[in-house]
Design a protein around this motif. Structure first.
Motif, short mmCIF file in Angstrom:
data_model
loop_
_atom_site.label_atom_id
_atom_site.label_comp_id
_atom_site.label_asym_id
_atom_site.label_seq_id
_atom_site.Cartn_x
_atom_site.Cartn_y
_atom_site.Cartn_z
N LEU A 1 -6.58 1.70 -14.71
CA LEU A 1 -5.47 1.22 -13.88
C LEU A 1 -5.80 1.44 -12.42
O LEU A 1 -6.66 2.26 -12.08
CB LEU A 1 -4.17 1.95 -14.20
CG LEU A 1 -3.55 1.72 -15.57
CD1 LEU A 1 -3.56 3.01 -16.36
CD2 LEU A 1 -2.13 1.20 -15.44
N SER A 2 -5.09 0.73 -11.56
CA SER A 2 -5.17 1.02 -10.13
C SER A 2 -4.05 1.98 -9.76
O SER A 2 -3.02 2.06 -10.43
CB SER A 2 -5.06 -0.26 -9.31
OG SER A 2 -3.79 -0.87 -9.48
N ASN A 3 -4.28 2.71 -8.69
CA ASN A 3 -3.28 3.59 -8.08
C ASN A 3 -3.20 3.16 -6.63
O ASN A 3 -4.06 3.50 -5.83
CB ASN A 3 -3.74 5.05 -8.22
CG ASN A 3 -2.86 6.04 -7.44
OD1 ASN A 3 -1.89 5.67 -6.81
ND2 ASN A 3 -3.25 7.31 -7.48
N GLU A 4 -2.16 2.35 -6.29
CA GLU A 4 -2.18 1.70 -4.97
C GLU A 4 -0.80 1.58 -4.32
O GLU A 4 -0.32 0.48 -4.08
CB GLU A 4 -2.84 0.33 -5.05
CG GLU A 4 -2.30 -0.61 -6.13
CD GLU A 4 -2.98 -1.97 -6.10
OE1 GLU A 4 -3.11 -2.54 -5.01
OE2 GLU A 4 -3.39 -2.44 -7.17
N PRO A 5 -0.16 2.70 -3.98
CA PRO A 5 1.06 2.60 -3.18
C PRO A 5 0.74 2.08 -1.79
O PRO A 5 -0.42 2.12 -1.34
CB PRO A 5 1.56 4.04 -3.14
CG PRO A 5 0.34 4.87 -3.33
CD PRO A 5 -0.55 4.08 -4.25
N GLY A 6 1.76 1.58 -1.10
CA GLY A 6 1.53 1.04 0.24
C GLY A 6 2.80 1.05 1.08
O GLY A 6 3.88 1.44 0.62
N TYR A 7 2.66 0.63 2.31
CA TYR A 7 3.80 0.43 3.20
C TYR A 7 3.42 -0.69 4.18
O TYR A 7 2.27 -0.74 4.66
CB TYR A 7 4.14 1.70 3.98
CG TYR A 7 5.17 1.42 5.06
CD1 TYR A 7 6.50 1.17 4.72
CD2 TYR A 7 4.80 1.35 6.40
CE1 TYR A 7 7.43 0.86 5.70
CE2 TYR A 7 5.72 1.06 7.39
CZ TYR A 7 7.04 0.81 7.03
OH TYR A 7 7.96 0.49 7.99
N TYR A 8 4.39 -1.55 4.49
CA TYR A 8 4.11 -2.73 5.31
C TYR A 8 5.23 -2.92 6.33
O TYR A 8 6.40 -3.07 5.95
CB TYR A 8 3.97 -3.97 4.41
CG TYR A 8 3.04 -3.69 3.25
CD1 TYR A 8 1.66 -3.83 3.38
CD2 TYR A 8 3.54 -3.20 2.04
CE1 TYR A 8 0.81 -3.51 2.34
CE2 TYR A 8 2.69 -2.87 0.99
CZ TYR A 8 1.33 -3.03 1.15
OH TYR A 8 0.48 -2.69 0.12
N LYS A 9 4.87 -2.91 7.59
CA LYS A 9 5.83 -3.16 8.66
C LYS A 9 5.58 -4.55 9.21
O LYS A 9 4.57 -4.80 9.89
CB LYS A 9 5.71 -2.11 9.76
CG LYS A 9 6.82 -2.23 10.81
CD LYS A 9 6.85 -1.04 11.74
CE LYS A 9 8.05 -1.15 12.69
NZ LYS A 9 8.13 0.03 13.61
N THR A 10 6.47 -5.45 8.88
CA THR A 10 6.29 -6.87 9.21
C THR A 10 6.02 -7.05 10.71
O THR A 10 6.71 -6.50 11.55
CB THR A 10 7.54 -7.66 8.81
OG1 THR A 10 7.75 -7.51 7.41
CG2 THR A 10 7.37 -9.14 9.14
N GLY A 11 4.97 -7.81 10.97
CA GLY A 11 4.61 -8.12 12.35
C GLY A 11 3.82 -7.05 13.06
O GLY A 11 3.45 -7.24 14.22
#
Length: 607
Positions: free
Chosen positions: A513-523
């Motif tokens: 499996l992958s372990n891939e949390p993330g966070y994205y701030k648009t722009g």
């Protein structure tokens, strides 16, 4: 006003719908095998709309005066991308799962509408849902004899004619005969005569073959009918069959023309046939039903055995990770030197990484198109760089690169988020990165009892983001194949149970499996940290059940300049230091000179 390319294609489609007496048509990203990634000949949605993602659907109504006369449906991964690539004057943007094609047609299709669909591109469940949605308005769902897109796509590519390739037992770890015998035993136990195998990676696994018919996924276009006596029929284009393939398959696998598949289905009257409703298209169900076969809906019997990798596949994957980790480390060193000069672009960075992988040896393909996102483009979860969107990696910014390789012994997938110096990253960026890191570590360190499913672990990766009122709109982990699909089921780590395929699947030893949390701030920026992991048994003194944990397989430095060490616990720091000590120990001998010195510095203990 002159029409642009996609406007002209939409206009041509509407004229074709009128010729076919249709009031609308549904255009998915799909092929006859329900594949995630499809060959160029099946890229109908991209050709029509310009959308380059791997999941999406368009609906076009024949009457251009209706508002909206067309819509495109994507999930949270593509919310930003679809707006960059698809003309909002032509298509309304619709978000899945908040809405669906069925709900949209129920709202906007005219009364008594005849809505066309290609039965070779949709599942049985999808057809039932849309048919039910149209019924109250007197509408009907009409299977087309010829796909209207194909009728107007003059330079549509032909399906690949590349030869199918033998995947030796030294890589597969188990013979095709043994796999077919296990499938035969399952058929006998379930009192079934035949299993219809349509998923290309299932066919590749069952017969120990690979191919070059779909970019990024080493499969061969084909179908299989597996019989209870252990024999199988392989339906494949004649030009793809070599003498080596015939020797490999032996007498128990009958090689037949691909065009013989439908007639063979029609010959199964009175037989009990297993068909997977998630992986087989509606046309197969309709053909069998019309032939008088007894259809038994069941999950493709190769799916779970394929997901549980044998020791040879596990060791092959580790070997592939060493080559891949060395290539990634060389790239990260190069990027740290070149990025601050302000001359590296998203495209040139992706090309450089590809070159480092090729130099590492035995690379057959990328496992997917590299996601190379600088600054605000990194916030587009499944961003795909093009000449039009290509950005320079600006000094003092965040860069996200998600990539992988297809090697004969393993499929890799890694994401690293790095700081393009000089200067110190902003406190907010370090805080977000560290929260993602803490979630990644929590999942990597998880220990769980037999019977635990992916959705039960998902909160471990999100908890530190949630504490700050933050989240990410994608799953935390997907299954990965063995020189096969980079996204493989049935296992998955994601929020919801029941509604998303794979989240209810127990995690079993041998699964990748992958372990891939993330966070994205648009722009502004995107952050993701991804390693691949292997489910493995855990010995716990006094344990009253079987317990499992994860072996982290991916080996490459994680960006230390983005870490706020003050937010890490002693256990998290210990994990970081142990992981990087292992990276230095395993990858270090693969490097020389300044690359090796850089790796040693980047793997230095923190805290």
């Amino acid at each position: 006003m002159l029409m642009n390319t996609h406007e002209a294609r939409l206009d041509a489609l509407r004229k074709e719908l009128a010729r076919q007496n249709l009031d609308g048509f549904v255009v998915p990203i799909s092929d006859e095998h329900m594949s995630e990634y499809v060959g160029g000949y099946a890229q109908r949605l991209a050709w029509l709309t310009g959308f380059g993602g791997s999941a999406g659907t368009a609906v076009v109504l024949a009457d251009a005066s209706v508002d909206p006369g067309a819509a495109i449906f994507v999930d949270g991964r593509y919310t930003l991308q679809v707006r960059d690539q698809v003309d909002g004057r032509l298509y309304a943007y619709e978000s899945v799962p908040e809405t669906s094609v069925a709900k949209w047609l129920a709202a906007y299709a005219p009364k008594g509408a005849r809505i066309g669909y290609d039965a070779w591109l949709h599942s049985k469940g999808w057809v039932a849902a849309v048919r039910n949605a149209l019924e109250p308005k007197g509408g009907t769902l009409v299977p087309v004899e010829r796909n209207p897109i194909d009728a107007i796509w003059e330079d549509r590519p032909e399906p690949s004619s590349a030869a199918a390739l033998v995947h030796g037992e030294e890589l597969a770890g188990e013979s095709s005969q043994a796999k077919r015998e296990a499938l035969s035993a399952w058929l006998a136990e379930e009192q079934l005569d035949v299993a219809v195998i349509t998923a290309l990676d299932s066919i590749a696994w069952l017969l120990n073959i690979r191919g070059e018919d779909v970019e990024r996924t080493p499969v061969a276009l084909s179908y299989v009918l597996a019989h209870a006596d252990g024999t199988a029929d392989l339906f494949i284009a004649e030009e793809k069959v070599t003498a080596e393939l015939r020797r490999h398959l032996g007498n128990a696998v009958r090689i037949m023309a691909r065009d013989a598949f439908v007639p063979s289905l029609q010959s199964l009257a009175g037989k009990r046939i297993a068909v997977d409703p998630e992986r087989a298209v509606e046309a197969i169900f309709a053909t069998l039903q019309n032939a008088g076969a007894a259809i038994v809906e069941a999950r493709d019997p190769t799916v779970l055995p394929k997901a549980v990798k044998n020791p040879v596949e596990q060791q092959g994957h580790r070997a592939a990770q060493v080559r891949d980790g060395a290539a990634m480390s060389r790239f990260l060193h190069w990027l740290e030197q070149e990025g601050p000069k302000g001359e590296v672009t998203e495209i040139s960075a992706a090309e450089a990484l590809h070159t480092f992988r090729k130099q590492g040896g035995d690379l057959r393909d990328l496992s997917f198109d590299t996601i190379s996102g600088a600054g605000p483009n990194g916030a587009i979860v499944h961003y795909r760089v093009s000449e039009e969107t290509n950005r320079t990696l600006e000094p003092g910014s965040v860069y996200l690169v998600d990539s992988g390789g297809q090697y004969p012994d393993g499929t890799t997938d890694i994401t690293r988020t790095v700081w393009i110096g000089p200067g110190e990253p902003p406190a907010e960026v370090k805080d977000r990165f560290t929260r993602v890191l803490k979630g990644h570590i929590a999942l990597a360190r998880a220990v769980f009892p037999r019977g635990t499913a992916g959705h039960q672990l998902d909160i471990l990766a999100r908890q530190f983001l949630w504490q700050a009122g933050l989240d990410y709109a994608h799953g935390t982990g997907h299954g990965v194949g063995s020189f096969l699909s980079v996204h493989e089921g049935p296992q998955r780590i994601a929020k919801s149970a029941g509604g998303q395929a794979g989240t209810d699947q127990d995690l079993l030893p041998g699964m990748f499996l992958s372990n891939e949390p993330g966070y994205y701030k648009t722009g502004e920026y995107g952050i993701r940290i991804e390693n691949l992991v292997l489910v493995e048994p855990r010995e716990i003194p006094g344990a009253e059940d079987e317990y499992f944990g994860f072996e982290t397989l991916t080996l490459a430095p994680i960006e230390s300049r983005l870490v706020d060490v003050g937010l890490l616990t002693a256990d998290e720091i210990a994990w970081w230091n142990a992981y990087h000590a292992r990276v230095a120990q395993v990858i270090g001998p693969q490097l020389e000179g300044s690359d090796k010195a850089w790796l040693e510095e980047r793997c230095r203990a923190i805290g």
